[in-house]
Design an enzyme around this catalytic site. Structure first.
Site, PDB file in Angstrom:
ATOM      1  CB  ALA A 155      -0.940  -0.113   1.154  1.00  0.00           C
ATOM      2  CE1 TYR A 156       4.962   5.528   3.681  1.00  0.00           C
ATOM      3  CE2 TYR A 156       6.691   4.262   2.337  1.00  0.00           C
ATOM      4  CZ  TYR A 156       6.230   5.529   3.152  1.00  0.00           C
ATOM      5  OH  TYR A 156       7.096   6.643   3.292  1.00  0.00           O
ATOM      6  CB  SER A 157       5.452   0.201  -2.510  1.00  0.00           C
ATOM      7  OG  SER A 157       6.308  -0.336  -1.479  1.00  0.00           O
ATOM      8  CB  SER A 159       0.510   5.415  -1.367  1.00  0.00           C
ATOM      9  OG  SER A 159       1.557   5.340  -0.408  1.00  0.00           O
ATOM     10  CE  LYS A 160       4.889   8.165   1.047  1.00  0.00           C
ATOM     11  NZ  LYS A 160       4.656   9.555   1.541  1.00  0.00           N
TER      12      LYS A 160
END
Ligand SMILES: NC(=O)c1ccc[n+]([C@@H]2O[C@H](COP(=O)([O-])OP(=O)(O)OC[C@H]3O[C@@H](n4cnc5c(N)ncnc54)[C@H](O)[C@@H]3O)[C@@H](O)[C@H]2O)c1
EC number: 1.1.1.401
Length: 249
Positions: A155-157, A159-160
């Site tokens: 999710a973080y990857s 989003s970034k």
């Protein structure tokens, strides 16, 4: 914190996530170098403490994933500051640590809502104030995770990676209008956000950094302040790196 005297004299900035970590450090440095700053953050208590500590001119306690709240804060901060020259979007969360096939759906959605949709709302509502003056500097916080992908952080990857693509698009739209927009892709640095992760994940990310250490918040703030300054004048729609050698592209 080393300071360049007067670099931000007469300049105004909105810093999201400004109550902690990188956002707080950037805000403090802009103020120390002559600028006037509005801080936006979800954490009202930390916001009030930071305002008192660094002397921010205006604060807004809000959730960046709430579009209406962001639109209202942009108007309030622009009125309080008189103009908006700089936007630093630092608000963000890590989300759960899990494989993609076991990832909690609500956590995935929350990460995208804050890190990507929220950043879009902030840019969308602040850019018109920059267009009024034909000047602006935008720094959107991405991550090496958005370039490489960290395992157990889909999710973080994602989003970034979205922040990088969004900023490249925005920068091209604004090229020729006096407004520069770039993303920063730090590797892991010492900050309170690491408390959201298991130690094994922090150890994995440190092991990927050729310099063999985590970055310091001051080191990323130094790069952000260059990106937010007038001196950053011929680089836009791009990414800057503070990763101790981890990403070289
Ligand atoms: N620390 C790292 O290792 C690292 C590495 C790469 C990228 N980044 C990115 O840099 C940025 C800053 O990270 P940091 O280390 O300073 O984190 P931090 O946790 O110290 O600060 C983030 C701030 O954002 C605020 N925030 C969280 N959700 C919010 C929301 N919905 N609305 C408004 N504010 C909200 C928090 O209250 C906090 O004050 C983040 O976008 C992060 O993803 C951090």
């Amino acid at each position: 914190m080393s300071v360049w005297s007067g670099r931000f004299d007469g300049r105004t900035a909105i810093v999201t996530g400004g109550a902690s970590g990188l956002g707080k450090q950037v805000a403090a440095r802009i103020i120390a170098e002559g600028g006037t700053v509005a801080l936006w953050d979800l954490n009202g208590d930390a916001l009030a403490a930071t305002q008192a500590e660094i002397g921010a001119a205006h604060v807004a306690a809000l959730d960046v994933s709430d579009h209406a709240a962001v639109a209202a804060a942009a108007k309030d901060s622009a009125a309080a500051l008189g103009r908006v020259d700089i936007l630093v979007c630092s608000a963000g969360i890590t989300g759960a640590t899990a494989t993609a096939w076991e990832y909690p759906v609500d956590s995935f959605q929350r990460v995208i809502d804050i890190n990507l949709n929220g950043l879009f709302y902030c840019n969308r509502e602040v850019v018109p104030f920059m267009l009024e003056n034909g000047y602006g500097r935008i720094v959107n916080l991405a991550s090496v995770a958005g370039k490489e992908g960290n395992p157990n952080a889909s999710a973080y990857s994602a989003s970034k990676a979205g922040v990088i693509g969004f900023t490249k698009s925005l920068g091209k739209e604004l090229a020729g209008k006096g407004i520069i927009a770039n993303a920063l892709t730090p590797a892991t640095f010492e900050s309170p956000i690491l408390a959201q992760l298991p130690q094994s994940q922090v150890d994995y990310m440190r092991s990927k950094i050729p310099m063999g250490r985590l970055g310091l918040v001051e080191e990323s703030a130094a790069m952000v302040c260059f990106m937010a300054s007038e001196e950053c004048s011929f680089t836009t729609a791009s990414t800057f790196d503070t990763s101790g050698g981890r990403t070289t592209f």
